[in-house]
Design an enzyme around this catalytic site. Sequence first.
Site, PDB file in Angstrom:
ATOM      1  N   LYS A  52       0.755  -1.199   0.047  1.00 10.87           N
ATOM      2  CA  LYS A  52       0.002   0.047   0.032  1.00 10.87           C
ATOM      3  C   LYS A  52       0.798   1.330  -0.113  1.00 10.87           C
ATOM      4  O   LYS A  52       1.841   1.086   0.536  1.00 10.87           O
ATOM      5  CB  LYS A  52      -1.055   0.036   1.166  1.00 10.87           C
ATOM      6  N   TYR A  64      -4.646   4.088   6.177  1.00  8.11           N
ATOM      7  CA  TYR A  64      -5.018   3.266   7.653  1.00  8.11           C
ATOM      8  C   TYR A  64      -6.297   3.935   8.301  1.00  8.11           C
ATOM      9  O   TYR A  64      -7.242   3.446   8.583  1.00  8.11           O
ATOM     10  CB  TYR A  64      -3.882   3.242   8.446  1.00  8.11           C
TER      11      TYR A  64
END
Length: 360
Positions: A133, A217
């Site tokens: 990511k 996140y």
Amino acid sequence: MFDRRDALKSIIVGGAASIFSPNTLLASTAPAKEKLGIALVGLGYYSTDLLAPALQTTEKCYLAGIVTGSPEKAEKWKQKYNIPDKNIYNYQNFDSIANNPDIDVVYVVLPPSMHKEYTIRAAKAGKHVFCEKPMAPSVNDCLAMIKACNDNKVKLAIGYRCQHDPNTQEFMRITKEKLYGKVRMVACGTGYFDNRTTHWKQNKALGGGVMGDMGVYALQGARLATGEEPIAVTAQASTTRPEIYKEVEETMMFQLQFPSGALAACHTSFGIQMNYLQVNYERGWLKMDSLSNYSGNKGSHSKGIIDFPLKSQQAKQLDEDCMALMNSTQLIAPGEEGLRDIKVVEAIYKAAKNGGTVKI
Ligand code: NAD
């Protein structure tokens, strides 16, 4: 027409009795692999400190190869992990990995601006891809990565380790089962104080900026806690260290509206230590503190606690993703999941730049 690569993929993905290399497919009677071979591309912090150690404990895969631009690192890793010369590549000869039956999966652990190129090259080499990511700096890059993997009949997983963490799965379950009714409000913050000054995280061309990095996140916290996709965003970018954050934001605050009417206020920063999620439902509450650390994520809610032990998030992620490849089952976080985040990230940047609400 009989395509040897197609046949290879269907055998690996289909979990059939034998896995053949492209070179030996027609003649081989090789037994099924018990462990898939992973090649890490990019031997920086995350590969060195987290993924390589995790690959020493995994049951369904092992560290079979490396791709690095540094001959010194190659030598060090070769000695430390007993990697044969034939499984060590640099960025120039990487494409010849196509002919290496030891490597089943290429794991891209490079700065985000390089994810697209190496995912596409790995897919063209006929290898499954795990990609860190944020999936890529733009929606167009993500689409190109998904297309390349589909065209070459390989799978693409994004390294969303938290989605493999039972503590994350528990707060997702509480929303899904409507334990406390509908989600009404989410607050989420993910950040740390980064004292580096010239890293790719501070470089726009390399895909830096906190939003794609720690920001995903917080975004995932809100998306997973509501179980919904945002339909509109507002956002504000800021920095307290303009001498370091010249090209990209140090801090991003963003607000998300969801179809059900739920609202989320999210924060992410390279200058503020924070790692929490708070969810308020119609008739209850939930808190995670921490939300997205490598270990020790835990929380509580109106009627209980969330505190599942976990040895290694990365090992669990690697094993579960490899099992999905071997058994031809759904990946927990496929490329489409990475794309969902980057769609929102693009909208957040637009909102921060132009002000006002950006619809998604
Ligand atoms: P890092 O800077 O420590 O390592 C990057 C690696 O890429 C280095 O080995 C570097 O030599 C190599 N590289 C090749 N070309 C480069 C270039 N032009 N500029 C800079 N580096 C280049 O970074 P990292 O922290 O290991 O992050 C790598 C990827 O992993 C990123 O996508 C990051 O978001 C992701 N990551 C994920 C987690 C997680 O918890 N899932 C944690 C940390 C990093």
